[in-house]
Scaffold this motif. Structure first.
Motif, short mmCIF file in Angstrom:
data_model
loop_
_atom_site.label_atom_id
_atom_site.label_comp_id
_atom_site.label_asym_id
_atom_site.label_seq_id
_atom_site.Cartn_x
_atom_site.Cartn_y
_atom_site.Cartn_z
N VAL A 23 0.49 -1.20 0.08
CA VAL A 23 0.32 -0.01 -0.28
C VAL A 23 0.91 0.91 -0.24
CG1 VAL A 23 -2.06 1.08 1.12
CG2 VAL A 23 -2.27 -0.82 0.91
N ALA A 24 1.79 1.01 1.12
CA ALA A 24 2.71 2.54 0.79
C ALA A 24 3.39 2.12 -0.62
CB ALA A 24 3.57 2.44 1.60
N GLY A 25 3.95 1.50 -1.40
CA GLY A 25 4.47 1.68 -2.53
C GLY A 25 3.34 2.77 -3.68
N PHE A 26 2.30 1.83 -3.54
CA PHE A 26 1.67 2.06 -4.39
C PHE A 26 -0.03 3.09 -4.39
CE2 PHE A 26 -2.62 0.78 -6.82
CZ PHE A 26 -2.03 -0.09 -8.03
N ILE A 27 0.40 3.34 -3.15
CA ILE A 27 -0.66 5.02 -3.07
C ILE A 27 0.69 6.04 -3.46
CG2 ILE A 27 -1.92 5.80 -2.31
CD1 ILE A 27 -3.51 3.91 -3.07
N GLY A 28 0.82 6.63 -3.92
CA GLY A 28 0.84 7.88 -3.96
C GLY A 28 2.63 7.60 -4.53
N GLU A 29 3.69 9.19 -4.18
CA GLU A 29 5.03 8.36 -4.42
C GLU A 29 5.72 8.06 -3.15
OE1 GLU A 29 6.16 7.86 -7.64
OE2 GLU A 29 4.52 8.04 -8.43
N SER A 30 6.60 7.80 -3.04
CA SER A 30 8.17 7.52 -2.27
C SER A 30 8.78 7.40 -2.22
CB SER A 30 7.31 6.03 -1.27
OG SER A 30 5.70 6.75 -0.52
N ASN A 31 9.83 7.54 -1.20
CA ASN A 31 11.69 7.42 -1.09
C ASN A 31 11.55 6.03 -0.97
OD1 ASN A 31 12.46 9.74 -2.96
ND2 ASN A 31 11.56 11.12 -1.34
N ARG A 32 12.20 4.43 -0.70
CA ARG A 32 12.26 3.91 -0.44
C ARG A 32 13.92 3.31 0.08
NH1 ARG A 32 8.80 0.42 -4.04
NH2 ARG A 32 8.57 -0.98 -2.20
N TRP A 33 13.92 3.10 1.76
CA TRP A 33 15.39 2.61 1.74
C TRP A 33 15.24 0.92 2.15
CZ3 TRP A 33 13.83 6.73 2.49
CH2 TRP A 33 14.09 8.48 2.05
N LYS A 34 16.07 0.15 1.63
CA LYS A 34 15.95 -1.55 1.92
C LYS A 34 17.09 -1.71 3.59
CE LYS A 34 13.74 -3.20 -1.25
NZ LYS A 34 13.83 -4.48 -2.96
N GLY A 35 17.12 -2.34 4.27
CA GLY A 35 18.37 -2.14 5.38
C GLY A 35 17.65 -3.12 6.73
N ARG A 36 17.83 -3.33 7.53
CA ARG A 36 18.62 -3.80 9.18
C ARG A 36 18.36 -3.17 10.03
NH1 ARG A 36 19.00 -9.34 9.27
NH2 ARG A 36 19.44 -9.58 7.39
N ILE A 37 17.33 -3.68 11.02
CA ILE A 37 16.76 -2.67 12.12
C ILE A 37 18.24 -2.78 13.40
CG2 ILE A 37 15.51 -2.18 14.33
CD1 ILE A 37 14.46 -1.70 11.47
N ASP A 38 18.82 -1.71 13.43
CA ASP A 38 20.07 -1.70 14.65
C ASP A 38 18.90 -1.88 15.84
OD1 ASP A 38 21.50 -0.69 13.10
OD2 ASP A 38 22.39 1.11 12.74
N ALA A 41 9.16 9.26 8.45
CA ALA A 41 9.49 8.02 7.66
C ALA A 41 8.35 6.47 8.31
CB ALA A 41 10.67 7.60 7.91
N THR A 42 7.84 5.79 7.36
CA THR A 42 7.73 4.58 8.06
C THR A 42 8.37 3.89 7.96
OG1 THR A 42 4.96 5.83 7.28
CG2 THR A 42 5.43 3.03 8.09
N CYS A 43 8.28 2.32 8.84
CA CYS A 43 8.93 1.60 8.27
C CYS A 43 8.13 -0.31 8.55
CB CYS A 43 10.28 1.39 9.38
SG CYS A 43 11.57 0.35 9.52
N PHE A 44 8.53 -0.87 7.48
CA PHE A 44 8.09 -2.13 7.42
C PHE A 44 8.97 -3.47 7.66
CE2 PHE A 44 5.17 0.89 5.58
CZ PHE A 44 3.37 0.57 6.06
N LYS A 45 8.44 -4.28 8.12
CA LYS A 45 8.86 -5.61 8.94
C LYS A 45 9.23 -6.29 7.14
CE LYS A 45 9.84 -9.61 11.18
NZ LYS A 45 9.56 -10.54 12.42
N GLY A 46 10.63 -6.27 6.66
CA GLY A 46 10.77 -7.67 5.25
C GLY A 46 10.62 -5.68 4.08
N ALA A 47 11.21 -6.70 3.27
CA ALA A 47 11.19 -5.75 1.94
C ALA A 47 9.49 -5.79 0.94
CB ALA A 47 12.50 -6.43 1.12
N ALA A 48 9.61 -4.69 -0.11
CA ALA A 48 8.18 -4.94 -0.62
C ALA A 48 8.63 -5.74 -1.74
CB ALA A 48 7.98 -3.72 -0.58
#
Length: 363
Positions: A231-246, A356-363
């Motif tokens: 939903v975050a990626g499909f609705i509107g435009e977003s900048n996205r970063w993948k990584g690992r939680i510290d 900045a909204t963070c989701f578990k895993g990668a879209a």
């Protein structure tokens, strides 16, 4: 209050392929409900099951609280507007609108009265004697809706009806359709792959992906409070970063991106240190400044260089390459201190953890 439409645990399989996978939703009376999703997600299959053109593999469809599974399409209290409208070119506008009433064997004087009322409500009085080919695309759209509405359906189904129109007319018809829905006070169920159509017109939107509903809510809910990465990626435009939680402290967290940047964000759902994750930030949430001092209140700050400025009417999309080599999109109004911004300028950018909204895993 009994919903105008309810779909309960709806499933549709074609052989080994599951097109609709256990979908449930309800639509209150007089509302505009949209099903939004990419091609092949199952939204048209849901529409065809509601109309009666397909039988569900399992589940139930209720209109005004009554199951219609055993009701043939021509007896269901629904009507449907197709993308290509299916108006009859050999008939006049009045004959097109009155076609269904004639099939019901309604007296001619009643048909004429209902047709005139419908033309008034769609804002096209006095054109009943004209042919379909004499109308503009937007006028044809309204006539197609009037032809359905004279039958007084409990639910009007609209299958991407703006898809064949040019961009400017589509923009105009978004407003027109919402106004028509209010004028007729009839429940509209609308399917589209165009997020702008759904956001502008709908009271509630269901975002669909791979046969399931990812989230149902208002446009504001979906845009600002997405439940899933899709939903975050499909609705509107977003900048996205993948990584690992510290680390995680309540809803606040810090993530190390794959490119080595440390970012603070807000967790969407349970997250723990070590989880792979993805952060989404809207372009309009990012602030741009000439110096780091101007962004001292922001949790996340980066330096970069402007690589492109894309003019888009009231705002510009500015592409900035940060020091890690990643490109971010920033939305800026045309006026203000950055009106003279140009390609190659060095800039500082920042945004808050709350944006900045963070989701578990990668879209």
């Amino acid at each position: 209050m009994t919903p105008d439409l309810e779909c309960a645990d709806l499933v549709k399989r074609f052989g080994e392929t599951t097109a609709v996978d256990n979908v449930s939703f309800s639509v209150p009376p007089g509302s505009f409900f949209s099903i939004l999703g990419p091609s092949g997600c199952g939204k048209t299959t849901i529409m065809r099951m509601i109309a009666g053109f397909l039988d569900p593999t399992s589940g139930d469809i209720r209109i005004k609280g009554k199951s219609v599974l055993d009701t043939p399409p021509n007896k269901r209290p629904v009507n449907m507007v197709f993308q290509h409208l299916a108006l009859f070119p050999m008939m006049t506008i009045a004959e097109n609108i009155g076609y269904g009433l004639r099939r019901q064997k309604m007296p001619k004087d009643q048909i004429a009265r209902k047709v005139d009322e419908a033309l008034d409500r769609i804002g096209l009085p006095g054109i009943g004697g004209r042919k379909v080919d004499e109308l503009s695309g937007g006028q044809k759209q309204r006539v197609a809706i009037a032809r359905c509405m004279v039958l007084e359906p409990d639910v009007l189904l609209l299958d991407e009806p703006l898809g064949a129109l040019d961009l400017k007319l589509r923009e105009h018809m978004k407003v027109e359709l919402k106004a028509l829905q209010a004028a007729f006070d009839t429940t509209f169920v609308y399917i589209t792959h165009d997020q702008s159509e759904a956001l502008v017109m709908s009271d509630q939107i269901a975002v669909m992906n791979a046969g399931r509903f990812e989230q149902v809510g208002t446009g504001q809910d979906l845009y600002y409070r997405p439940d899933t990465p899709f939903v975050a990626g499909f609705i509107g435009e977003s900048n996205r970063w993948k990584g690992r939680i510290d680390r995680v402290e309540g809803e606040a967290l810090q993530m190390r991106t794959d490119s080595g940047l440390a970012m603070r964000a807000t967790a969407a759902g349970p997250l723990a240190a070590g989880d792979t994750a993805e952060i989404f930030v809207r372009p309009e949430s990012i602030r741009l400044a000439a110096s780091a001092e101007a962004l001292s209140g922001f949790d996340n700050q980066l330096q970069g260089k402007v690589t492109s400025i894309l003019f888009n009417g009231a705002a510009s999309r500015v592409l900035v390459q940060d020091d890690a080599g990643e490109t971010l999109e920033v939305t800026l109004p045309q006026s203000g201190e950055f009106a003279a911004l140009k390609r190659g300028d060095a800039v500082h950018i920042g945004w808050g953890a709350a944006q900045a909204t963070c989701f578990k895993g990668a879209a």
